[in-house]
Scaffold this motif. Sequence first.
Motif, PDB file in Angstrom:
ATOM      1  N   SER A  17       0.795  -1.243   0.000  1.00  0.00           N
ATOM      2  CA  SER A  17       0.000   0.000   0.000  1.00  0.00           C
ATOM      3  C   SER A  17       0.820   1.281   0.000  1.00  0.00           C
ATOM      4  O   SER A  17       0.363   2.307  -0.505  1.00  0.00           O
ATOM      5  CB  SER A  17      -0.914   0.026   1.229  1.00  0.00           C
ATOM      6  OG  SER A  17      -1.601  -1.184   1.359  1.00  0.00           O
ATOM      7  N   CYS A  18       2.005   1.226   0.583  1.00  0.00           N
ATOM      8  CA  CYS A  18       2.755   2.486   0.723  1.00  0.00           C
ATOM      9  C   CYS A  18       3.717   2.714  -0.430  1.00  0.00           C
ATOM     10  O   CYS A  18       4.472   3.692  -0.428  1.00  0.00           O
ATOM     11  CB  CYS A  18       3.475   2.540   2.063  1.00  0.00           C
ATOM     12  SG  CYS A  18       4.915   1.483   2.174  1.00  0.00           S
ATOM     13  N   SER A  21       7.629   2.838   0.500  1.00  0.00           N
ATOM     14  CA  SER A  21       8.211   3.865   1.378  1.00  0.00           C
ATOM     15  C   SER A  21       8.407   3.364   2.807  1.00  0.00           C
ATOM     16  O   SER A  21       8.582   4.160   3.729  1.00  0.00           O
ATOM     17  CB  SER A  21       7.373   5.140   1.347  1.00  0.00           C
ATOM     18  OG  SER A  21       6.067   4.873   1.804  1.00  0.00           O
ATOM     19  N   LEU A  22       8.352   2.060   3.014  1.00  0.00           N
ATOM     20  CA  LEU A  22       8.641   1.453   4.316  1.00  0.00           C
ATOM     21  C   LEU A  22       7.698   1.961   5.407  1.00  0.00           C
ATOM     22  O   LEU A  22       8.125   2.352   6.492  1.00  0.00           O
ATOM     23  CB  LEU A  22      10.100   1.713   4.708  1.00  0.00           C
ATOM     24  CG  LEU A  22      11.137   1.011   3.834  1.00  0.00           C
ATOM     25  CD1 LEU A  22      12.526   1.576   4.093  1.00  0.00           C
ATOM     26  CD2 LEU A  22      11.123  -0.486   4.092  1.00  0.00           C
ATOM     27  N   ALA A  23       6.418   1.967   5.072  1.00  0.00           N
ATOM     28  CA  ALA A  23       5.452   2.477   6.033  1.00  0.00           C
ATOM     29  C   ALA A  23       4.394   1.457   6.423  1.00  0.00           C
ATOM     30  O   ALA A  23       3.862   1.514   7.522  1.00  0.00           O
ATOM     31  CB  ALA A  23       4.759   3.721   5.457  1.00  0.00           C
ATOM     32  N   VAL A  49      10.596  -1.665  10.499  1.00  0.00           N
ATOM     33  CA  VAL A  49       9.239  -2.100  10.142  1.00  0.00           C
ATOM     34  C   VAL A  49       9.038  -3.545  10.569  1.00  0.00           C
ATOM     35  O   VAL A  49       8.039  -3.885  11.213  1.00  0.00           O
ATOM     36  CB  VAL A  49       8.991  -1.957   8.623  1.00  0.00           C
ATOM     37  CG1 VAL A  49       7.611  -2.505   8.259  1.00  0.00           C
ATOM     38  CG2 VAL A  49       9.108  -0.505   8.186  1.00  0.00           C
ATOM     39  N   LEU A  86       0.510  -1.487   8.899  1.00  0.00           N
ATOM     40  CA  LEU A  86       0.856  -0.503   9.922  1.00  0.00           C
ATOM     41  C   LEU A  86       0.157   0.840   9.686  1.00  0.00           C
ATOM     42  O   LEU A  86       0.049   1.648  10.598  1.00  0.00           O
ATOM     43  CB  LEU A  86       2.376  -0.293   9.962  1.00  0.00           C
ATOM     44  CG  LEU A  86       3.205  -1.523  10.353  1.00  0.00           C
ATOM     45  CD1 LEU A  86       4.689  -1.200  10.281  1.00  0.00           C
ATOM     46  CD2 LEU A  86       2.853  -2.022  11.738  1.00  0.00           C
ATOM     47  N   LEU A  87      -0.317   1.049   8.487  1.00  0.00           N
ATOM     48  CA  LEU A  87      -1.034   2.304   8.210  1.00  0.00           C
ATOM     49  C   LEU A  87      -2.368   2.366   8.940  1.00  0.00           C
ATOM     50  O   LEU A  87      -2.896   3.433   9.189  1.00  0.00           O
ATOM     51  CB  LEU A  87      -1.308   2.454   6.705  1.00  0.00           C
ATOM     52  CG  LEU A  87      -0.106   2.630   5.809  1.00  0.00           C
ATOM     53  CD1 LEU A  87      -0.539   2.713   4.359  1.00  0.00           C
ATOM     54  CD2 LEU A  87       0.660   3.873   6.185  1.00  0.00           C
ATOM     55  N   LYS A  89      -2.937   1.142  11.934  1.00  0.00           N
ATOM     56  CA  LYS A  89      -2.781   1.048  13.390  1.00  0.00           C
ATOM     57  C   LYS A  89      -3.158   2.358  14.060  1.00  0.00           C
ATOM     58  O   LYS A  89      -2.898   3.405  13.544  1.00  0.00           O
ATOM     59  CB  LYS A  89      -1.344   0.685  13.750  1.00  0.00           C
ATOM     60  CG  LYS A  89      -1.106  -0.818  13.723  1.00  0.00           C
ATOM     61  CD  LYS A  89       0.311  -1.134  14.105  1.00  0.00           C
ATOM     62  CE  LYS A  89       0.515  -1.150  15.609  1.00  0.00           C
ATOM     63  NZ  LYS A  89      -0.136  -2.256  16.301  1.00  0.00           N
TER      64      LYS A  89
END
Lengths: 89, 389
Positions: A17-18, A21-23, A49, A86-87, A89
Amino acid sequence: MRLSDALKSAGFYIPASCGGSLACSTCHVMLDAGSFSRTAPASVDEEDVLDMLPQVSATSRLSCQIHCDESMVDAEVRIPDAITNLLSK
Amino acid sequence: MSVTKGKNIMNADARVFDPDHPELSYTLPSECYYSPEMYKQDQKLIFECSWNFACHISQVERPGQYVKINISQEEVVVTRDKSGQLKGYYNVCLHRAHTIVQDDAGQANFFTCPYHAWTYNLDGTVRSARNCENVKGFCKDDFKLNEVAVEEFAGFVWVNLDTSAKPLRELAPTFERKLLEHCPDIRSLKFAHRETWDMNSNWKTAIENFSECYHCAPAHPGFVDLVAMPTYTVTTHDIWNVHVSEVQPNTNAPISVSTPQDRALEYVAFFFWPNVTMWIMPGAGNIGLLYMRPTGPETTREYFDFYFMSEVPTEEEKASIEYLRDVLQPEDIELCEKVQKGLRSRSYKTGRLFVDNGKTGISEHAVHHFQKLVHEAYRKSEEVMKVIS
């Protein structure tokens, strides 16, 4: 080509999804030991991550960070049962 | 009969708040407790330039541990960066303003905005901004998260939106010593439990209710059986006050208490400007922080955070939580909500504060002390002073 793009092209569900960009961690995969040792090591940011994931193994990587070339031809890639984003969270 | 003319008599006639004469003073005008305009002024003149409680030091001990709190209209994230430095940031992504951190507390290696997946390092610098390499003139260094002032003080972490604020050690130089006297384990305590209530009263009403025990005998029958009221004292200091009372366990007391031999059998409660109260019950090391965050002119969210020697409360500590949750707090909330209704009445503008000659345990001098601090904050605005004078 990145491994995440190769997996998507092959029809696997890899949200990524990111966009690299390691997000988000939604491209998390586990490699076989041989392929894991042949890839360039994870950066500190990628490790950060991976540290936050519940289902992590010694050969976990973010597939968006792996360059997919001929050395990956015989790679065994396992996609975790549950994708952590993680987006959200 | 002789009549003494002068300021005091004038004030008694005028029925106004007198910052210099607590024994003769009336309360602040009721409008301060319900007017939307005064609510905005409370935010601006008090909360946006005072030290706000964030958490206990154990809650941001490790790099990446964080808590999120509300101050006025702002959300602030407090964390510790990888070098161990305490940091506080406005919880706003500098791209398109989405809030970054969503949980109230947690552990992170970096912070991710869920909108466009910008990520920030724990030191506030941009870690990644997707597609930034294709955006003309974009420089990550120009987008470091905006910081607030953060301070460790008396075992707790405090946040001030005013980065030029004086440090708490200057504002309350003797507070930490007094707190340690009654709670020597303060730095070793662990967060164990939180209760929250949404109440229909102004935040100041709740603080003032805490600040006096004149109402304890009529309104808190259980509490007055727990404490020895003749020993109850209230002393005021710069930006805090403290209530101390011996405890005499008896058959009517709502909770049973046991105390280690090296500890006094006492109940102690602090008020710390502007909105924090700290409760130390008899027994092993413990403290409960009851703090009031205004959510509107006549609404307040109360948080009661309990800290004990262990994250798992003992049976005695559970009984103490239950008493505060099920008995004392509901009693106080009902009082505050009924006071709030009365403050709205056209028949009420100010009331007489009952500050007695000996400043005894039933005197209201700490209410006056709190209102004086509010009054001092209001003096920064001519507009507000017109309302209250």
